[in-house]
Enzyme design. Structure first.
Site, mmCIF file in Angstrom:
data_model
loop_
_atom_site.group_PDB
_atom_site.id
_atom_site.type_symbol
_atom_site.label_atom_id
_atom_site.label_comp_id
_atom_site.label_asym_id
_atom_site.label_seq_id
_atom_site.Cartn_x
_atom_site.Cartn_y
_atom_site.Cartn_z
ATOM 1 N NE ARG A 261 -2.776 -7.591 -4.520
ATOM 2 C CZ ARG A 261 -3.669 -7.848 -3.538
ATOM 3 N NH1 ARG A 261 -3.127 -8.127 -2.227
ATOM 4 N NH2 ARG A 261 -5.134 -7.963 -3.740
ATOM 5 C CB SER B 276 -4.306 -6.600 4.794
ATOM 6 O OG SER B 276 -3.806 -5.154 4.217
ATOM 7 C CE LYS C 12 -12.819 -7.363 4.622
ATOM 8 N NZ LYS C 12 -11.909 -6.623 3.472
ATOM 9 C CG HIS D 180 -1.848 -0.914 1.453
ATOM 10 N ND1 HIS D 180 -2.333 -1.635 2.593
ATOM 11 C CD2 HIS D 180 -3.087 -1.367 0.496
ATOM 12 C CE1 HIS D 180 -3.135 -2.824 2.370
ATOM 13 N NE2 HIS D 180 -3.626 -2.369 1.052
HETATM 14 O O1 PNS Z 1 -8.617 -2.676 0.393
HETATM 15 P P1 PNS Z 1 -9.968 -3.435 0.009
HETATM 16 O O2 PNS Z 1 -10.817 -3.999 0.983
HETATM 17 O O3 PNS Z 1 -9.672 -4.318 -1.188
HETATM 18 O O4 PNS Z 1 -10.656 -2.196 -0.649
HETATM 19 C C1 PNS Z 1 -11.931 -2.011 -1.302
HETATM 20 C C2 PNS Z 1 -12.617 -0.712 -1.439
HETATM 21 C C3 PNS Z 1 -12.861 0.087 -0.295
HETATM 22 C C4 PNS Z 1 -11.406 0.166 -2.547
HETATM 23 C C5 PNS Z 1 -14.101 -1.203 -2.053
HETATM 24 O O5 PNS Z 1 -14.552 -2.214 -1.662
HETATM 25 C C6 PNS Z 1 -14.996 -0.020 -2.027
HETATM 26 O O6 PNS Z 1 -14.695 1.030 -2.998
HETATM 27 N N1 PNS Z 1 -15.969 0.146 -1.232
HETATM 28 C C7 PNS Z 1 -16.656 1.263 -1.203
HETATM 29 C C8 PNS Z 1 -18.375 0.818 -1.683
HETATM 30 C C9 PNS Z 1 -18.460 1.077 -3.252
HETATM 31 O O7 PNS Z 1 -18.147 2.134 -3.493
HETATM 32 N N2 PNS Z 1 -18.716 -0.087 -3.872
HETATM 33 C C10 PNS Z 1 -19.171 -0.099 -5.251
HETATM 34 C C11 PNS Z 1 -17.823 -0.486 -6.160
HETATM 35 S S1 PNS Z 1 -18.375 -0.663 -7.703
#
Ligand code: PNS
Length: 158
Positions: free
Chosen positions: A90, A127, A41, A17
């Protein structure tokens, strides 16, 4: 002012990150690291703990701000006038999911997603793997900042 958001769960932040955040901070005037508040979560660290950790490990960059958000990421971007999201890729396995999310986000709002290739040194990092390795006594030093390593060991083996 050119701003970009770097969103995620950051439970906890890894060197992968940080590599993306640091590289984005050289391209943009301000990088907003946005921690998702996700009550569904189960997390190891609270949102406030994750924010504190991110603030400590990004302070040397100068133009990185840490915030939290809930709901849709594009709503957060719109409310704050942030036109783009930066994501690290990645491996090809990230691509399908990330591409769909980027296309949906663009369709919903016009907010752009920019993909940055992860430094190969960290391309195997996540993570959840970091937590699993630490939980079972493995050594993750060099894969997370020293402060995070210390906090992980305290929380998982303490
Ligand atoms: O570190 P992560 O858990 O992979 O991050 C994922 C994240 C936070 C980037 C993604 O889950 C997100 O944008 N969530 C917010 C909800 C949202 O906007 N969902 C629509 C996606 S199309």
């Amino acid at each position: 002012m050119r701003r970009v958001v770097c969103p995620g769960s950051f439970d906890p932040v890894t060197n992968g990150h940080l590599d993306i955040i640091g590289r984005a901070s050289r391209l943009y005037d301000e990088v907003v690291v946005a921690v998702l508040i996700n009550i569904e979560k189960k997390s190891l660290f609270t949102v406030e703990e994750r924010i504190d950790m991110l603030q400590s490990v990004t302070k040397e960059y100068g133009n990185v701000r840490v915030d939290k958000f809930h709901g849709l990421l594009v709503d957060y971007c719109k409310q704050r006038g942030i036109p783009a999201i930066v994501k690290g890729l990645r491996a090809i396995s990230d691509f399908d999911y990330e591409l769909q999310q980027a296309q949906l986000n663009y369709r919903m709002s016009g907010v752009e997603t920019l993909f940055m290739s992860t430094n190969p040194e960290y391309s195997f990092l996540s993570s959840s793997r970091i937590k699993e390795i630490t939980r079972y006594g493995g050594d993750v030093s060099g894969l997370v900042p020293d402060l995070i390593h210390k906090l992980l060991v305290e929380r998982l083996r303490g």
